[in-house]
Enzyme design. Sequence first.
Site, short mmCIF file in Angstrom:
data_model
loop_
_atom_site.label_atom_id
_atom_site.label_comp_id
_atom_site.label_asym_id
_atom_site.label_seq_id
_atom_site.Cartn_x
_atom_site.Cartn_y
_atom_site.Cartn_z
N SER A 168 7.58 -30.26 38.02
CA SER A 168 7.62 -30.04 36.58
C SER A 168 7.89 -31.35 35.87
CB SER A 168 8.73 -29.03 36.25
OG SER A 168 9.07 -29.06 34.89
N SER A 169 7.49 -31.42 34.61
CA SER A 169 7.74 -32.62 33.81
C SER A 169 9.22 -32.83 33.52
CB SER A 169 6.96 -32.55 32.49
OG SER A 169 7.37 -31.43 31.73
N CYS A 170 10.06 -31.82 33.77
CA CYS A 170 11.49 -31.96 33.49
C CYS A 170 12.18 -32.89 34.48
CB CYS A 170 12.18 -30.61 33.48
SG CYS A 170 12.37 -29.85 35.11
N TYR A 227 17.40 -27.50 37.89
CA TYR A 227 16.00 -27.31 38.29
C TYR A 227 15.34 -28.66 38.54
CZ TYR A 227 11.12 -25.76 38.05
OH TYR A 227 9.79 -25.52 38.32
N LYS A 284 13.57 -30.26 42.00
CA LYS A 284 12.19 -30.73 42.06
C LYS A 284 12.10 -32.20 42.46
CE LYS A 284 10.16 -26.91 41.39
NZ LYS A 284 9.33 -26.33 42.48
N HIS A 292 9.34 -19.44 28.79
CA HIS A 292 9.19 -20.73 28.14
C HIS A 292 8.76 -20.50 26.69
CE1 HIS A 292 8.90 -21.98 32.42
NE2 HIS A 292 9.58 -23.01 31.97
#
Length: 310
Positions: A108-110, A137, A141, A180
């Site tokens: 994920s971009s997070c 999270y 990742k 989301h």
Amino acid sequence: METNTKIFIAGHRGMVGSAIHRKLLQEGFQNLIVRNSRELDLRNSIEVEAFFRAEQPEYVFLAAAKVGGIMANNTYRADFLYENLMIQNNVIHCAWKYGVKKLLFLGSSCIYPKLAPQPLKEEYLLTGLLEPTNEPYAIAKIAGIKMCDAYRAQYGCNFISAMPTNLYGPNDNYDLEKSHVLPALIRKFHEAKRQQLPEVVLWGSGTPLREFLHVDDLADACFHLMQTYNEAGLVNVGVGHDLSIKDLALLIRDVVGYQGAIVHDLSKPDGTPRKLMDVAKLTAVGWQAKIGLEEGIRRVYAQLGNETWF
């Protein structure tokens, strides 16, 4: 991959996994292995090892994860960290142990620092502090990316990592406590229209900028990477441009056909100010997104139709 290649799609019932499943079927792949969470608990190392020993998949798309929006990430911090670590640790380790030819790990971009320069380049990983609301999270990742690279370095495994931007599409989650922003707004505007409510409440100021990718585009990118990309590190998957949450809300309001007002709840968090992916690396290997945002939202809302989808 050949059309008779044995492929395991972990998380095939989720939004991402189901899109990858659809893509592979469309491309003529027939030897696809899928298990739902009742049949195979990916958090359980004994079950995962027994599965890999019995099935011996040649390729793995690791799309299984515990996912959610700001509220879910911030509320279930331990669950998001533990469950995601267990899922990816078990699958990646068994992929090495049982000779999987190639694995694609999805993140994920997070993973990027909250205040990283924009657009987000792959090399910005681990250069600053994470956004606190989804830090557990993100840490999981990041560990998955590093695990793929470690198995590549130590054992020569062809394990690659793709980091998609914010996703939407079929099989999305419309639970307001766990969803989301884009599906949450679709639900809010849909229900406000149906109930003839005078206004819809938008979390935060509406100023944060976000990028959105249709999940069918992500599946197409994953298929392309699995066929062509064999390098260490990670690859961003996105569209390369963004818009404010307020503009997203206005777009969804128009698509849904709601006529009421939008009001802001400034007591709620905005999250990261901006998250735009630099997709130069992906473009260089021959892939670009095809589905525009308005087209994609209209497609999603039309697919939902008049179903009782909440």
